[in-house]
Design an enzyme around this catalytic site. Structure first.
Site, PDB file in Angstrom:
ATOM      1  N   LYS A 105       4.830  12.024 -12.638  1.00  0.00           N
ATOM      2  CA  LYS A 105       4.259  12.840 -11.580  1.00  0.00           C
ATOM      3  C   LYS A 105       3.947  14.225 -12.134  1.00  0.00           C
ATOM      4  O   LYS A 105       4.533  14.616 -13.153  1.00  0.00           O
ATOM      5  CB  LYS A 105       5.202  12.911 -10.385  1.00  0.00           C
ATOM      6  CG  LYS A 105       6.357  13.897 -10.533  1.00  0.00           C
ATOM      7  CD  LYS A 105       7.060  14.067  -9.219  1.00  0.00           C
ATOM      8  CE  LYS A 105       8.094  15.179  -9.296  1.00  0.00           C
ATOM      9  NZ  LYS A 105       7.535  16.531  -9.326  1.00  0.00           N
ATOM     10  N   ASP A 154       4.867  19.702  -5.104  1.00  0.00           N
ATOM     11  CA  ASP A 154       5.931  19.399  -6.053  1.00  0.00           C
ATOM     12  C   ASP A 154       6.965  18.435  -5.478  1.00  0.00           C
ATOM     13  O   ASP A 154       7.481  17.575  -6.199  1.00  0.00           O
ATOM     14  CB  ASP A 154       6.615  20.694  -6.494  1.00  0.00           C
ATOM     15  CG  ASP A 154       7.638  20.471  -7.593  1.00  0.00           C
ATOM     16  OD1 ASP A 154       7.360  19.680  -8.519  1.00  0.00           O
ATOM     17  OD2 ASP A 154       8.719  21.084  -7.544  1.00  0.00           O
ATOM     18  N   HIS A 173       8.664  12.932  -3.752  1.00  0.00           N
ATOM     19  CA  HIS A 173      10.074  12.649  -3.490  1.00  0.00           C
ATOM     20  C   HIS A 173      10.379  12.473  -2.002  1.00  0.00           C
ATOM     21  O   HIS A 173      10.978  11.479  -1.577  1.00  0.00           O
ATOM     22  CB  HIS A 173      10.957  13.792  -4.018  1.00  0.00           C
ATOM     23  CG  HIS A 173      10.844  14.024  -5.485  1.00  0.00           C
ATOM     24  ND1 HIS A 173      10.570  13.034  -6.397  1.00  0.00           N
ATOM     25  CD2 HIS A 173      10.985  15.159  -6.223  1.00  0.00           C
ATOM     26  CE1 HIS A 173      10.544  13.535  -7.619  1.00  0.00           C
ATOM     27  NE2 HIS A 173      10.783  14.827  -7.537  1.00  0.00           N
ATOM     28  N   LYS A 233      13.334  26.263  -2.730  1.00  0.00           N
ATOM     29  CA  LYS A 233      14.077  26.836  -3.846  1.00  0.00           C
ATOM     30  C   LYS A 233      14.826  28.073  -3.367  1.00  0.00           C
ATOM     31  O   LYS A 233      14.485  28.678  -2.364  1.00  0.00           O
ATOM     32  CB  LYS A 233      13.119  27.204  -4.983  1.00  0.00           C
ATOM     33  CG  LYS A 233      12.545  25.981  -5.698  1.00  0.00           C
ATOM     34  CD  LYS A 233      11.783  26.370  -6.938  1.00  0.00           C
ATOM     35  CE  LYS A 233      11.372  25.133  -7.722  1.00  0.00           C
ATOM     36  NZ  LYS A 233      12.534  24.396  -8.268  1.00  0.00           N
TER      37      LYS A 233
END
Length: 519
Positions: free
Chosen positions: A171, A258, A263, A363
């Site tokens: 990915k 991302d 995911h 994050k």
């Protein structure tokens, strides 16, 4: 060329009765990069130490750096020995394993490299290596088309009765729907779909795989896994780390691309999918695709109402002061790249109609956590002295990391003469149940499956494109809508307050990630 020494297993599971990987040469493009050193080599060492690799197995690292095979072996030995994923490393076992690690220097943009690579593989084969090849593209996505074209031109994509050729693609699978379709077209011009393994390391995690067993192997849960009993579902994937040395990548990607585009949508599909007819690649992946097709792409107005983006500012993480995203090295001073995103998805099918799926990732949050929480509906009436609205509804939590396990909350009477209830927790912990060294790391599981030709835990072309059909409209709408006033959450917190408002308007709450043990 001698076979790999099969030592007594020194890590986790044994290989007794387990089908080993097929004999092959694993060719790693980008072999001197971070992923190969941190994840791939330690995973391969573990597989060998456990006895999962065929005797006729070799690794050929491909990189731009000029170095000898001995120098590459030394680099990889240090990587395997220092990795937190490697258990039971010994110099004695490496002595046998390291003989099967080789290096080839070349520039992927030069067409002449690929015939030379073919010649090197032929030379290894003459020394006893397998004629089958598994190519791993551990490179930036922009380089993948060049490598694929070169492999095809050199005939390294050929499979017949005596050998096979497969490719693992890392990915991100594109950056939007159009580029994902282009990448799929490029790889399918060289390899057949059954030879393509699009890897998402989350799917190799034991707890993620156990989600299917939990749902479909226990009659206790599947009958209530629907809109009649479930109020809402939330999926959280957060970490206290910042962008570290990945600022350049992150500036072009952001949290939505991302994490959510792969995911988190994978976790959502496994939570919401219908039972497959068998635990095999096409059956499992077809049901996952059906979930994605049941989620309608959002309009600009829906994006404004059902998504939240955030960017961390200066704050404190684990008692240490950390800079804001815009102060990180390599980040533009006025960057509008999101480091946090929350989205409300709706799976519009018979099972899930009316049940919101909230997802969030970020994050510089309070602590590392990846968890799925399924909130059941409240009981219809209060039979007890405590008011109904204070009796907490049941919840099922599937913890992916770091404290892998599954827990359930339910109501129980507290000791005493009065009918007073309290919420208690029943907990299953992987380490307690199976030992601290049970299972293999995600990359080890997926590498082994690719060697076996089992694509169950890999994503299919239509699955990748279905994910981007949901993500690209959000990115497009964000380009139209005014960006939030960044930064909008301090490092070391649970994210922007707007994320709380997203769920509160429906009377729901997020998992409190600041609490020890979460619940």
């Amino acid at each position: 060329m001698s076979a790999i020494v099969q030592a007594t297993p020194v890590v986790r599971a044994t290989s007794s009765g387990v089908h080993k990987g097929d004999p092959c040469v694993l060719v790693i493009f980008g072999a001197t990069g971070d992923l190969a050193k941190r994840k791939l080599l330690p995973a391969l060492y573990d597989l060998a130490a456990c006895g999962f690799l065929a005797g006729q197995f070799d690794i050929l690292g491909v990189g731009r750096n000029q170095m000898s095979t001995d120098e590459f072996r030394t680099m990889m030995k240090e990587a395997a020995a220092s990795s937190k994923d490697t258990k039971g490393f010994t110099d004695e076992f490496w002595a046998g394993f390291g003989k099967h690690v080789h290096y080839f220097s070349g520039t992927t943009s030069e067409p002449a490299m690929y015939p030379a690579l073919a010649a090197q593989l032929k030379k290894l084969q003459e020394g006893g290596a397998s004629a089958s090849n598994l190519f791993y593209l551990s490179t930036p996505a922009s380089i993948a088309p060049l490598i694929l074209e070169g492999l095809g031109a050199a005939g390294l994509n050929k499979s017949d009765s005596s050998r096979w050729s497969r490719v693992i693609v890392e990915k991100p699978f594109g950056r939007d729907l159009q580029t994902a379709q282009e990448l799929n077209d490029q790889v399918l011009r060289v390899f057949r779909e059954r030879e393509i393994f699009r890897i998402d390391h989350y799917l190799g995690k034991e707890t993620v795989q156990n989600l299917l067993v939990f749902r479909f192997g226990n009659s206790l849960f599947e009958p209530i896994w629907n809109r009649n009993y479930i109020d809402y579902v939330e999926i959280t994937a957060g970490e206290p780390l910042g962008v570290e040395a990945r600022a350049g990548f992150y500036e072009e990607t952001g949290a939505l691309r991302d994490m959510v585009a792969n995911h988190i949508l994978q976790l959502l599909t496994l939570t919401a999918m219908e039972p497959p007819i068998a635990f095999e690649a096409d059956a499992v992946r077809e049901q996952k695709v059906q979930v994605l097709r049941s989620i309608h792409p959002m309009t600009v107005e829906e994006v404004a109402a059902r998504t939240v983006r955030g960017q961390y500012g200066p704050g404190n993480v684990n008692g240490q002061k950390v800079p804001g995203y815009r102060d990180e090295k390599g980040v533009k001073p006025g960057s509008t790249t999101e480091t946090f995103v929350a989205v409300e998805f709706h799976v519009d099918n018979w099972r899930w109609a009316g049940v919101p799926f909230y997802v969030r990732t970020g994050k510089r949050l309070t602590k590392p956590i990846t968890e799925i929480v399924v909130h059941l509906k409240r009981t219809p009436q209060a039979l007890f002295a405590r008011p109904a609205h204070l009796v907490q509804p049941n919840a099922v939590s599937i913890r992916i990391q770091p404290d892998e396990g599954i827990s359930m909350t339910f109501v129980a009477k507290t000791p005493g003469t009065q009918m007073i209830t309290n919420t208690v927790r029943m907990d299953f912990n992987y380490k307690s149940a199976f030992g601290s060294d049970s299972g293999l790391p995600g990359y080890a599981t997926l590498l082994l499956d690719a060697m076996r030709g089992d694509a169950t835990l890999f994503t299919r072309r239509d699955e990748v494109e279905s994910q981007w059909r949901l993500i690209t409209p959000i990115e497009d709408a964000w380009a139209e809508l005014p960006a939030p006033q960044f930064p909008n959450y301090p490092a070391g917190t649970a994210g922007p307050t707007a994320a709380e408002a997203l769920v509160h308007r429906n009377g729901h709450e997020w998992l409190d990630i600041s609490m020890e043990g979460n619940r």
